[in-house]
Scaffold this motif. Sequence first.
Motif, PDB file in Angstrom:
ATOM      1  N   GLY A   1      -7.083  -3.240  17.997  1.00 47.82           N
ATOM      2  CA  GLY A   1      -5.998  -2.324  18.286  1.00 47.82           C
ATOM      3  C   GLY A   1      -4.678  -2.935  17.876  1.00 47.82           C
ATOM      4  O   GLY A   1      -4.572  -4.149  17.687  1.00 47.82           O
ATOM      5  N   VAL A   2      -3.669  -2.092  17.729  1.00 48.49           N
ATOM      6  CA  VAL A   2      -2.322  -2.555  17.453  1.00 48.49           C
ATOM      7  C   VAL A   2      -1.392  -1.950  18.486  1.00 48.49           C
ATOM      8  O   VAL A   2      -1.707  -0.928  19.099  1.00 48.49           O
ATOM      9  N   TRP A   3      -0.248  -2.598  18.672  1.00 43.69           N
ATOM     10  CA  TRP A   3       0.765  -2.006  19.545  1.00 43.69           C
ATOM     11  C   TRP A   3       2.075  -1.884  18.800  1.00 43.69           C
ATOM     12  O   TRP A   3       2.413  -2.697  17.956  1.00 43.69           O
ATOM     13  N   LEU A   4       2.762  -0.789  19.104  1.00 44.27           N
ATOM     14  CA  LEU A   4       4.035  -0.467  18.481  1.00 44.27           C
ATOM     15  C   LEU A   4       5.114  -0.479  19.545  1.00 44.27           C
ATOM     16  O   LEU A   4       4.870  -0.093  20.684  1.00 44.27           O
ATOM     17  N   ASP A   5       6.295  -0.881  19.153  1.00 38.63           N
ATOM     18  CA  ASP A   5       7.466  -0.681  19.999  1.00 38.63           C
ATOM     19  C   ASP A   5       8.039   0.681  19.655  1.00 38.63           C
ATOM     20  O   ASP A   5       7.692   1.280  18.627  1.00 38.63           O
ATOM     21  N   SER A   6       8.949   1.150  20.454  1.00 38.31           N
ATOM     22  CA  SER A   6       9.481   2.490  20.279  1.00 38.31           C
ATOM     23  C   SER A   6      10.310   2.656  19.006  1.00 38.31           C
ATOM     24  O   SER A   6      10.549   3.779  18.572  1.00 38.31           O
ATOM     25  N   HIS A   7      10.700   1.577  18.348  1.00 37.24           N
ATOM     26  CA  HIS A   7      11.468   1.696  17.106  1.00 37.24           C
ATOM     27  C   HIS A   7      10.587   1.776  15.860  1.00 37.24           C
ATOM     28  O   HIS A   7      11.080   2.036  14.774  1.00 37.24           O
ATOM     29  N   HIS A   8       9.277   1.576  16.006  1.00 33.32           N
ATOM     30  CA  HIS A   8       8.374   1.640  14.857  1.00 33.32           C
ATOM     31  C   HIS A   8       8.075   3.092  14.485  1.00 33.32           C
ATOM     32  O   HIS A   8       8.016   3.964  15.346  1.00 33.32           O
ATOM     33  N   GLU A   9       7.856   3.308  13.221  1.00 34.61           N
ATOM     34  CA  GLU A   9       7.457   4.622  12.729  1.00 34.61           C
ATOM     35  C   GLU A   9       5.927   4.665  12.655  1.00 34.61           C
ATOM     36  O   GLU A   9       5.316   3.814  12.006  1.00 34.61           O
ATOM     37  N   PRO A  10       5.287   5.637  13.291  1.00 34.83           N
ATOM     38  CA  PRO A  10       3.821   5.666  13.307  1.00 34.83           C
ATOM     39  C   PRO A  10       3.192   5.914  11.944  1.00 34.83           C
ATOM     40  O   PRO A  10       2.047   5.533  11.709  1.00 34.83           O
ATOM     41  N   GLU A  11       3.928   6.502  11.028  1.00 32.53           N
ATOM     42  CA  GLU A  11       3.380   6.800   9.699  1.00 32.53           C
ATOM     43  C   GLU A  11       2.959   5.545   8.934  1.00 32.53           C
ATOM     44  O   GLU A  11       2.128   5.640   8.028  1.00 32.53           O
ATOM     45  N   VAL A  12       3.490   4.378   9.291  1.00 24.23           N
ATOM     46  CA  VAL A  12       3.083   3.148   8.594  1.00 24.23           C
ATOM     47  C   VAL A  12       1.602   2.837   8.816  1.00 24.23           C
ATOM     48  O   VAL A  12       1.013   2.060   8.070  1.00 24.23           O
ATOM     49  N   LEU A  13       1.006   3.475   9.807  1.00 21.36           N
ATOM     50  CA  LEU A  13      -0.419   3.263  10.093  1.00 21.36           C
ATOM     51  C   LEU A  13      -1.333   4.285   9.424  1.00 21.36           C
ATOM     52  O   LEU A  13      -2.543   4.222   9.587  1.00 21.36           O
ATOM     53  N   SER A  14      -0.773   5.214   8.681  1.00 23.52           N
ATOM     54  CA  SER A  14      -1.577   6.322   8.148  1.00 23.52           C
ATOM     55  C   SER A  14      -2.780   5.859   7.328  1.00 23.52           C
ATOM     56  O   SER A  14      -3.842   6.482   7.390  1.00 23.52           O
ATOM     57  N   SER A  15      -2.672   4.776   6.597  1.00 27.33           N
ATOM     58  CA  SER A  15      -3.795   4.281   5.785  1.00 27.33           C
ATOM     59  C   SER A  15      -4.859   3.571   6.626  1.00 27.33           C
ATOM     60  O   SER A  15      -5.982   3.364   6.160  1.00 27.33           O
ATOM     61  N   TYR A  16      -4.516   3.188   7.851  1.00 26.43           N
ATOM     62  CA  TYR A  16      -5.420   2.367   8.669  1.00 26.43           C
ATOM     63  C   TYR A  16      -5.852   3.084   9.952  1.00 26.43           C
ATOM     64  O   TYR A  16      -6.582   2.512  10.753  1.00 26.43           O
ATOM     65  N   ILE A  17      -5.404   4.289  10.141  1.00 29.54           N
ATOM     66  CA  ILE A  17      -5.548   4.981  11.417  1.00 29.54           C
ATOM     67  C   ILE A  17      -6.998   5.075  11.900  1.00 29.54           C
ATOM     68  O   ILE A  17      -7.269   4.981  13.084  1.00 29.54           O
ATOM     69  N   HIS A  18      -7.939   5.240  10.958  1.00 33.70           N
ATOM     70  CA  HIS A  18      -9.328   5.446  11.362  1.00 33.70           C
ATOM     71  C   HIS A  18     -10.092   4.157  11.603  1.00 33.70           C
ATOM     72  O   HIS A  18     -11.224   4.195  12.075  1.00 33.70           O
TER      73      HIS A  18
END
Length: 164
Positions: free
Chosen positions: A53-70
């Motif tokens: 799993g990964v964790w994001l802070d509130s300033h991160h954009e979730p789209e950076v994970l689009s290639s790895y989401i699955h």
Amino acid sequence: MPVIIKNQKVISDTYTFYSSYTSGDVLAERSIIPIDDFLANPTQFEQHSGSLGVWLDSHHEPEVLSSYIHQLAVIAINFPSFTDGRGYSIARVLRERLGYQGELRAVGDILHDQLFYLKRCGFDAFKLHAEKDPEEALRGLNAFSISYQGASDHPQPLFRRRLH
């Protein structure tokens, strides 16, 4: 052992949460690492696919994970303050735009009266501070019996739903 609320139950947390990761560190079997450390070299984590799993802070954009989401079993969103609402929007983007189906976990400074709204945005797991009572917080998930607006948990607004 630490606990989380997941699928409206208090359970043991089987993941190890890393505040930082350095290349070459040995990870626990089930780990949550910072997004920046993951994105620095995502191929090094391929053997952990399905348990990472990964964790994001509130300033991160979730789209950076689009290639790895699955390949991610858990995405945790950190709420640095209970007044910081950006995590709600990040959750909606992950669920509705990017189609994330895995565990979406709220961590950090979350209050039990926020859990109902966090659930509506797509969160299905919650990691509270150690001093918070998880059984009391669990009651916050069912603070309201019905909602009028559409959201991640019920996409249609009430007037479009059939009530029996």
